[in-house]
Design an enzyme around this catalytic site. Sequence first.
Site, PDB file in Angstrom:
ATOM      1  N   TYR A  70      12.937   2.831  22.795  1.00 27.63           N
ATOM      2  CA  TYR A  70      11.775   1.927  22.792  1.00 27.63           C
ATOM      3  C   TYR A  70      10.508   2.738  22.652  1.00 27.63           C
ATOM      4  O   TYR A  70      10.379   3.815  23.254  1.00 27.63           O
ATOM      5  CB  TYR A  70      11.717   1.120  24.097  1.00 27.63           C
ATOM      6  CG  TYR A  70      12.215  -0.293  23.895  1.00 27.63           C
ATOM      7  CD1 TYR A  70      11.620  -1.119  22.947  1.00 27.63           C
ATOM      8  CD2 TYR A  70      13.271  -0.806  24.641  1.00 27.63           C
ATOM      9  CE1 TYR A  70      12.084  -2.413  22.746  1.00 27.63           C
ATOM     10  CE2 TYR A  70      13.742  -2.095  24.445  1.00 27.63           C
ATOM     11  CZ  TYR A  70      13.137  -2.894  23.493  1.00 27.63           C
ATOM     12  OH  TYR A  70      13.577  -4.162  23.283  1.00 27.63           O
ATOM     13  N   ARG A 100      16.347  -1.363   5.127  1.00 26.69           N
ATOM     14  CA  ARG A 100      15.804  -2.717   5.258  1.00 26.69           C
ATOM     15  C   ARG A 100      14.616  -2.664   6.214  1.00 26.69           C
ATOM     16  O   ARG A 100      14.780  -2.443   7.410  1.00 26.69           O
ATOM     17  CB  ARG A 100      16.924  -3.618   5.807  1.00 26.69           C
ATOM     18  CG  ARG A 100      16.649  -5.096   5.884  1.00 26.69           C
ATOM     19  CD  ARG A 100      16.329  -5.677   4.546  1.00 26.69           C
ATOM     20  NE  ARG A 100      17.399  -5.590   3.580  1.00 26.69           N
ATOM     21  CZ  ARG A 100      18.201  -6.587   3.245  1.00 26.69           C
ATOM     22  NH1 ARG A 100      18.076  -7.759   3.792  1.00 26.69           N
ATOM     23  NH2 ARG A 100      19.135  -6.414   2.335  1.00 26.69           N
ATOM     24  N   THR A 112       8.229  -4.582   1.337  1.00 23.44           N
ATOM     25  CA  THR A 112       9.479  -4.191   1.972  1.00 23.44           C
ATOM     26  C   THR A 112       9.750  -2.748   1.549  1.00 23.44           C
ATOM     27  O   THR A 112       9.063  -2.209   0.672  1.00 23.44           O
ATOM     28  CB  THR A 112      10.657  -5.078   1.532  1.00 23.44           C
ATOM     29  OG1 THR A 112      10.669  -5.116   0.106  1.00 23.44           O
ATOM     30  CG2 THR A 112      10.530  -6.481   2.083  1.00 23.44           C
ATOM     31  N   GLU A 140       6.990   0.968  22.109  1.00 19.09           N
ATOM     32  CA  GLU A 140       5.843   0.096  21.858  1.00 19.09           C
ATOM     33  C   GLU A 140       4.558   0.911  21.804  1.00 19.09           C
ATOM     34  O   GLU A 140       4.335   1.785  22.649  1.00 19.09           O
ATOM     35  CB  GLU A 140       5.693  -0.955  22.967  1.00 19.09           C
ATOM     36  CG  GLU A 140       6.344  -2.279  22.624  1.00 19.09           C
ATOM     37  CD  GLU A 140       7.660  -2.461  23.339  1.00 19.09           C
ATOM     38  OE1 GLU A 140       8.343  -1.433  23.589  1.00 19.09           O
ATOM     39  OE2 GLU A 140       8.010  -3.605  23.638  1.00 19.09           O
ATOM     40  N   LYS A 164      13.797  -2.342  -1.591  1.00 21.32           N
ATOM     41  CA  LYS A 164      14.090  -2.847  -2.944  1.00 21.32           C
ATOM     42  C   LYS A 164      13.995  -1.673  -3.933  1.00 21.32           C
ATOM     43  O   LYS A 164      14.816  -0.767  -3.850  1.00 21.32           O
ATOM     44  CB  LYS A 164      13.149  -4.003  -3.270  1.00 21.32           C
ATOM     45  CG  LYS A 164      13.329  -5.204  -2.315  1.00 21.32           C
ATOM     46  CD  LYS A 164      12.530  -6.407  -2.751  1.00 21.32           C
ATOM     47  CE  LYS A 164      12.832  -7.624  -1.887  1.00 21.32           C
ATOM     48  NZ  LYS A 164      11.936  -7.771  -0.737  1.00 21.32           N
ATOM     49  N   ASP A 171       1.246  -8.037  -2.384  1.00 12.96           N
ATOM     50  CA  ASP A 171       2.602  -7.903  -1.829  1.00 12.96           C
ATOM     51  C   ASP A 171       3.447  -7.261  -2.921  1.00 12.96           C
ATOM     52  O   ASP A 171       3.838  -7.927  -3.889  1.00 12.96           O
ATOM     53  CB  ASP A 171       3.122  -9.288  -1.447  1.00 12.96           C
ATOM     54  CG  ASP A 171       4.545  -9.241  -0.896  1.00 12.96           C
ATOM     55  OD1 ASP A 171       5.231  -8.213  -1.084  1.00 12.96           O
ATOM     56  OD2 ASP A 171       4.977 -10.241  -0.286  1.00 12.96           O
TER      57      ASP A 171
HETATM   58  N1  DSN Z   1      14.748 -12.158  -0.618  1.00 13.76           N
HETATM   59  C1  DSN Z   1      13.793 -11.489  -1.466  1.00 13.76           C
HETATM   60  C2  DSN Z   1      14.183 -11.568  -2.889  1.00 13.76           C
HETATM   61  O1  DSN Z   1      15.365 -11.662  -3.178  1.00 13.76           O
HETATM   62  O2  DSN Z   1      13.332 -11.511  -3.751  1.00 13.76           O
HETATM   63  C3  DSN Z   1      12.441 -11.991  -1.241  1.00 13.76           C
HETATM   64  O3  DSN Z   1      12.160 -12.049   0.112  1.00 13.76           O
END
Ligand code: DSN
Length: 420
Positions: free
Chosen positions: A56, A237, A228, A58, A231, A202
């Site tokens: 932890y 993740r 994120t 915080e 990707k 984003d």
């Molecule tokens: N789930 C993501 C996507 O597949 O584009 C977006 O949050």
Amino acid sequence: MTTWKEPSLETVDPEIARLIHEEELREARTIRLIASENYASRAVLEASGSCLTNKYSEGYPHKRYYEGQQSIDPIEELAQNRLKALFGSEHANVQPYSGSPANLAVYLAFCKPGDPIMGLGLPAGGHLTHGWGVSITGMFFKSHAYGVRKDDHMIDMDQVRALAKEHRPRVIWCGGTAYARTWDFPAFREICNEVGALMIADIAHIAGLVAGGAHPSPVGLADVVTSTTHKTLRGPRGGMIMAKKEHAAAIDKAVFPGLQGGPHNHTTAAIAVAAHEAGKPEFKQYAKAIVDNAKALAAAMTERGFKLITGGTDNHLILADLTPQNVSGKIAAKALDRAGLVLNYNSVPFDTRKPFDPSGIRLGTPSITSRGMGREEMVKIADWMARVIAKHDDPATIDAVRGEVEETCKKFPAPGIPVV
Ligand code: DSN
């Protein structure tokens, strides 16, 4: 070197061990075309599956509410500093649990319930958290979605400007999940300046392309950039927020204590590893190869009669309307999955079908590029797709394609998968 004195997962929980192994085989033996997925490297997976999950912490480095941060503080600082260097950003927060919490932190930092906001509408390729009605962001804020033009399906910047002037939004989002074209970040900056809105980019889908120089960067233009990390960036993740210095305190306060508790330190470490990998010269080649592959795949699909939204792609993603094939996106996606070509069904702009059974499919090249596939494989994939969709209820066709897919997969081992 550490030697385990405890029983392995396989011994403790063979059921879960078997399911993980089956997933490894699936990931190795099928062609991953889901535009938002990728293969994290073994190094990223090792950091992510470490004892850091136990801790932890915080707060932020050197300002914590728990002791024992001797390793955690430098890990978080490395993640922050590597991302700042990679993207040229003044500030980075690596604690958001994923993309949606990162976006919620932006609202918490800058908006009050009921404030007007703008983002690309979900049916046009936006994201739920950019103000779509079924999301908390569409319920708590007054959302005025912009869309794409009916004729070419490109974002209508005239509409963005007109809506912004009419509604004076607090924030304007740019970024999406099913938009195959380059985002005109300078044009969004201009509009935000005209109406006094904060520009929030984003870049979840394109972060790896931005890091590798294969898509223009919003850093320096946008007030805040969210993403994120799993990707095109090939990390674990997770989520992150980059911001201009003047917004750093508001963002940090919104993430913690505003929205979240303890950061996921195993994820933070894996983000640091991914940022390290993305800072290497070969990542630039990787980012360029993702786009080259997407363009090659789009061209091969077009030659085989696929109708591509916007007529092609500038990035990692392709959106196809299957109306000419006379098959729904869902039926096609399920048949392709059986053949080992894994993608998702997706609405297309102005879709007349429902989101759970839409007209389109969405696919992308980040994962197949991570496996080292190139132009030759893009043509094969387009060919397999055309064959399967034309005969989606013919088991012999599906089996034949599945066999060819598995043979090709053997030649291109999936990173991070310790099998076959
Ligand atoms: N789930 C993501 C996507 O597949 O584009 C977006 O949050």
